[in-house]
Structure formats: C-alpha cells, structure tokens
Design a protein around this motif. Structure first.
Motif, PDB file in Angstrom:
ATOM      1  N   ALA A 193     -55.896 -60.393 -45.431  1.00  0.00           N
ATOM      2  CA  ALA A 193     -54.591 -60.534 -46.082  1.00  0.00           C
ATOM      3  C   ALA A 193     -53.666 -61.330 -45.173  1.00  0.00           C
ATOM      4  CB  ALA A 193     -53.982 -59.171 -46.385  1.00  0.00           C
ATOM      5  N   THR A 194     -52.726 -62.033 -45.785  1.00  0.00           N
ATOM      6  CA  THR A 194     -51.663 -62.706 -45.045  1.00  0.00           C
ATOM      7  C   THR A 194     -50.322 -62.165 -45.524  1.00  0.00           C
ATOM      8  OG1 THR A 194     -51.468 -64.515 -46.638  1.00  0.00           O
ATOM      9  CG2 THR A 194     -53.010 -64.823 -44.803  1.00  0.00           C
ATOM     10  N   GLN A 195     -49.310 -62.255 -44.671  1.00  0.00           N
ATOM     11  CA  GLN A 195     -47.978 -61.791 -45.023  1.00  0.00           C
ATOM     12  C   GLN A 195     -46.950 -62.673 -44.333  1.00  0.00           C
ATOM     13  OE1 GLN A 195     -47.282 -57.668 -44.105  1.00  0.00           O
ATOM     14  NE2 GLN A 195     -45.373 -57.585 -45.225  1.00  0.00           N
ATOM     15  N   TYR A 196     -45.887 -63.017 -45.051  1.00  0.00           N
ATOM     16  CA  TYR A 196     -44.840 -63.860 -44.491  1.00  0.00           C
ATOM     17  C   TYR A 196     -43.558 -63.617 -45.266  1.00  0.00           C
ATOM     18  CZ  TYR A 196     -46.664 -66.545 -48.431  1.00  0.00           C
ATOM     19  OH  TYR A 196     -47.119 -66.909 -49.672  1.00  0.00           O
ATOM     20  N   GLY A 197     -42.430 -63.973 -44.674  1.00  0.00           N
ATOM     21  CA  GLY A 197     -41.173 -63.762 -45.370  1.00  0.00           C
ATOM     22  C   GLY A 197     -39.972 -64.072 -44.506  1.00  0.00           C
ATOM     23  N   LEU A 198     -38.824 -63.633 -44.989  1.00  0.00           N
ATOM     24  CA  LEU A 198     -37.577 -63.823 -44.254  1.00  0.00           C
ATOM     25  C   LEU A 198     -36.665 -62.635 -44.485  1.00  0.00           C
ATOM     26  CD1 LEU A 198     -35.232 -64.857 -46.511  1.00  0.00           C
ATOM     27  CD2 LEU A 198     -36.667 -66.868 -46.417  1.00  0.00           C
ATOM     28  N   GLU A 199     -35.764 -62.421 -43.527  1.00  0.00           N
ATOM     29  CA  GLU A 199     -34.804 -61.320 -43.602  1.00  0.00           C
ATOM     30  C   GLU A 199     -33.402 -61.843 -43.316  1.00  0.00           C
ATOM     31  OE1 GLU A 199     -36.133 -58.562 -40.671  1.00  0.00           O
ATOM     32  OE2 GLU A 199     -37.697 -57.739 -41.959  1.00  0.00           O
ATOM     33  N   TYR A 200     -32.450 -61.396 -44.120  1.00  0.00           N
ATOM     34  CA  TYR A 200     -31.041 -61.743 -43.944  1.00  0.00           C
ATOM     35  C   TYR A 200     -30.293 -60.500 -43.490  1.00  0.00           C
ATOM     36  CZ  TYR A 200     -26.160 -62.220 -45.351  1.00  0.00           C
ATOM     37  OH  TYR A 200     -24.796 -62.203 -45.360  1.00  0.00           O
ATOM     38  N   LYS A 201     -29.453 -60.640 -42.484  1.00  0.00           N
ATOM     39  CA  LYS A 201     -28.638 -59.547 -41.975  1.00  0.00           C
ATOM     40  C   LYS A 201     -27.227 -60.092 -41.780  1.00  0.00           C
ATOM     41  CE  LYS A 201     -28.552 -56.223 -38.178  1.00  0.00           C
ATOM     42  NZ  LYS A 201     -29.240 -55.777 -36.954  1.00  0.00           N
ATOM     43  N   SER A 202     -26.291 -59.621 -42.579  1.00  0.00           N
ATOM     44  CA  SER A 202     -24.931 -60.148 -42.534  1.00  0.00           C
ATOM     45  C   SER A 202     -24.319 -59.985 -41.145  1.00  0.00           C
ATOM     46  CB  SER A 202     -24.059 -59.420 -43.566  1.00  0.00           C
ATOM     47  OG  SER A 202     -22.707 -59.816 -43.449  1.00  0.00           O
ATOM     48  N   THR A 203     -23.551 -60.988 -40.750  1.00  0.00           N
ATOM     49  CA  THR A 203     -22.832 -60.891 -39.473  1.00  0.00           C
ATOM     50  C   THR A 203     -21.518 -60.136 -39.655  1.00  0.00           C
ATOM     51  OG1 THR A 203     -21.838 -63.064 -39.877  1.00  0.00           O
ATOM     52  CG2 THR A 203     -23.856 -62.985 -38.536  1.00  0.00           C
ATOM     53  N   ARG A 204     -21.145 -59.864 -40.900  1.00  0.00           N
ATOM     54  CA  ARG A 204     -19.918 -59.113 -41.177  1.00  0.00           C
ATOM     55  C   ARG A 204     -20.261 -57.686 -41.569  1.00  0.00           C
ATOM     56  NH1 ARG A 204     -15.903 -62.148 -45.074  1.00  0.00           N
ATOM     57  NH2 ARG A 204     -14.640 -60.427 -44.315  1.00  0.00           N
ATOM     58  N   LYS A 205     -19.381 -56.773 -41.169  1.00  0.00           N
ATOM     59  CA  LYS A 205     -19.520 -55.365 -41.539  1.00  0.00           C
ATOM     60  C   LYS A 205     -18.296 -54.938 -42.347  1.00  0.00           C
ATOM     61  CE  LYS A 205     -22.081 -54.003 -37.399  1.00  0.00           C
ATOM     62  NZ  LYS A 205     -22.098 -53.062 -36.263  1.00  0.00           N
ATOM     63  N   TYR A 206     -18.487 -53.909 -43.174  1.00  0.00           N
ATOM     64  CA  TYR A 206     -17.428 -53.440 -44.048  1.00  0.00           C
ATOM     65  C   TYR A 206     -17.223 -51.939 -43.864  1.00  0.00           C
ATOM     66  CZ  TYR A 206     -18.328 -58.004 -46.094  1.00  0.00           C
ATOM     67  OH  TYR A 206     -18.510 -59.350 -46.264  1.00  0.00           O
ATOM     68  N   TYR A 207     -16.161 -51.436 -44.453  1.00  0.00           N
ATOM     69  CA  TYR A 207     -15.835 -50.008 -44.398  1.00  0.00           C
ATOM     70  C   TYR A 207     -15.788 -49.505 -42.958  1.00  0.00           C
ATOM     71  CZ  TYR A 207     -16.701 -50.291 -49.368  1.00  0.00           C
ATOM     72  OH  TYR A 207     -16.669 -50.668 -50.688  1.00  0.00           O
ATOM     73  N   GLY A 208     -14.916 -50.123 -42.192  1.00  0.00           N
ATOM     74  CA  GLY A 208     -14.713 -49.686 -40.810  1.00  0.00           C
ATOM     75  C   GLY A 208     -15.871 -50.021 -39.892  1.00  0.00           C
ATOM     76  N   GLY A 209     -16.632 -51.035 -40.228  1.00  0.00           N
ATOM     77  CA  GLY A 209     -17.746 -51.441 -39.377  1.00  0.00           C
ATOM     78  C   GLY A 209     -19.001 -50.611 -39.537  1.00  0.00           C
ATOM     79  N   MET A 210     -19.093 -49.841 -40.624  1.00  0.00           N
ATOM     80  CA  MET A 210     -20.255 -48.971 -40.820  1.00  0.00           C
ATOM     81  C   MET A 210     -21.292 -49.542 -41.787  1.00  0.00           C
ATOM     82  SD  MET A 210     -18.579 -45.165 -40.922  1.00  0.00           S
ATOM     83  CE  MET A 210     -20.165 -44.491 -41.326  1.00  0.00           C
ATOM     84  N   VAL A 211     -20.911 -50.490 -42.647  1.00  0.00           N
ATOM     85  CA  VAL A 211     -21.805 -50.971 -43.696  1.00  0.00           C
ATOM     86  C   VAL A 211     -22.047 -52.473 -43.512  1.00  0.00           C
ATOM     87  CG1 VAL A 211     -22.118 -51.277 -46.179  1.00  0.00           C
ATOM     88  CG2 VAL A 211     -21.031 -49.204 -45.307  1.00  0.00           C
TER      89      VAL A 211
END
Length: 197
Positions: A148-166
């Motif tokens: 099997a092969t597996q590949y992909g991408l992940e996005y992680k926002s540089t901004r946080k919301y609700y007091g920096g918790m989300v």
C-alpha cells in the motif's frame, strides 16, 4: 490512523446501508527514549496503542459496526522541516455483533502485521505534506495482497480563536492498496484542535 482521542460524525451520501456514523478513537503514543543524531536531528522510539470504533446512529441502540485494535512500535526522526517515521505494527479488525446479526456478512478473522515508512516535510508553519508505503508481512486471510502507499497534506491554521484555545485544522489523505487494484481511497477532514496554552 494515528492513535488519538476523538469523536467524529460521518455522513454517507451514496451508501444504501449506512448514512449517519459516529467514529470514535481512544489511543496515545508513549515515547520511551529520545536522543540526538550526529547530524543534529532528534530521534525517539516509543509505543502506540489505539482502538477505533464505528457506530450506526440510525439504529435505536447505536449499533457497534466495527472496532479496530492497533499496537505499534514507532521510531521517529526529525531535523528542521523534515521528519520520518518507521513503524512495526499489528492491526486487527472485529465486526460488531449487531452488524453480524442483522446482515448476511460472513465473519472473517482479519488482522495483519506490517512495517511502514512515512516521510514528511513542513512547507510552512501551516502546511505539511507527507508520503510513504506499507508492507504487510503477516496477513489473515493469507490471500490478502501486501502493498500500500499513502500520501497527503495537512493544514493547521496559524490563527487561534476563543482566547487562543481553538485552532482550525484540515487534511486530505490518499491511500492506494494493492488489494484494491491501486484505486485511491480518499479521506477529507476539517475540524478544530482544542489547545490549552
């Protein structure tokens, strides 16, 4: 599948048997030893364990459809934006009693032992790409194809919301199995990461 604690809702639009599914997971990665490498990178070895379960929300008792058990020994390496992960792992899958009672599915013991290697690169603070392969060296049933092969991408926002918790997160994962004649299995996810600063 990465060992973690999560709850997710899946809505199937082209499936005659299932529409609303709850997917839950319980698991963790426990580092056992960490060290430095001669090239200035870091490595560690650990233990992973997880359970992944799926429930049919359209039934009165939210029938258990399937549960998978995963145990692994991961060896990880990281230097700057590059990282690699090698794992030796076991996976076994068990159909739920309610699914077996209310369907014509024939029960089969399904498990395998595998080695896999994944490489990843952080393109920026918010985007990571990865890819790799897997070989199942011990399989039940024996006629399962091993690659099997597996590949992909992940996005992680540089901004946080609700007091920096989300923090908003998203990902796209593609897997191609020899067993399925290399047809792509596509998983698209969007959600939030709850963090405590």
């Amino acid at each position: 599948r990465w060992p973690h604690f999560s709850v997710a809702y899946h809505r199937y639009v082209h499936d005659e048997d299932f529409r609303s599914i709850a997917a839950v997971s319980f698991g963790e990665t426990l580092p056992l030893y960490k060290g430095s490498t001669p090239d200035g990178g870091l490595w560690d070895i650990g233990l992973q364990a997880a359970v992944f379960a799926y429930f049919d929300l359209d039934t009165p008792s939210w029938d258990l459809l399937n549960e998978d058990y995963n145990v692994a020994i991961p060896v990880a390496y990281r230097k700057e934006a590059f990282s690699a992960l090698f794992r030796l792992f076991h996976n076994s899958s068990h159909l739920g009693d309610e699914l077996l009672l209310h369907s014509k599915i024939k029960r089969v013991n399904y498990s395998y032992q595998s080695v896999d290697l994944k490489l990843s690169y952080d393109i920026s603070d918010w985007l990571r790409v990865y890819g790799g392969g897997e070989y199942d060296f011990s399989r039940t049933p024996k006629d399962l194809k091993p690659l099997a092969t597996q590949y992909g991408l992940e996005y992680k926002s540089t901004r946080k919301y609700y007091g920096g918790m989300v923090r908003p997160v998203a990902g796209a994962d593609f897997k191609n199995r020899q067993e399925n004649n290399w047809h792509s299995e596509i998983s698209l996810n969007i959600g939030v990461s709850i963090e405590n600063e």
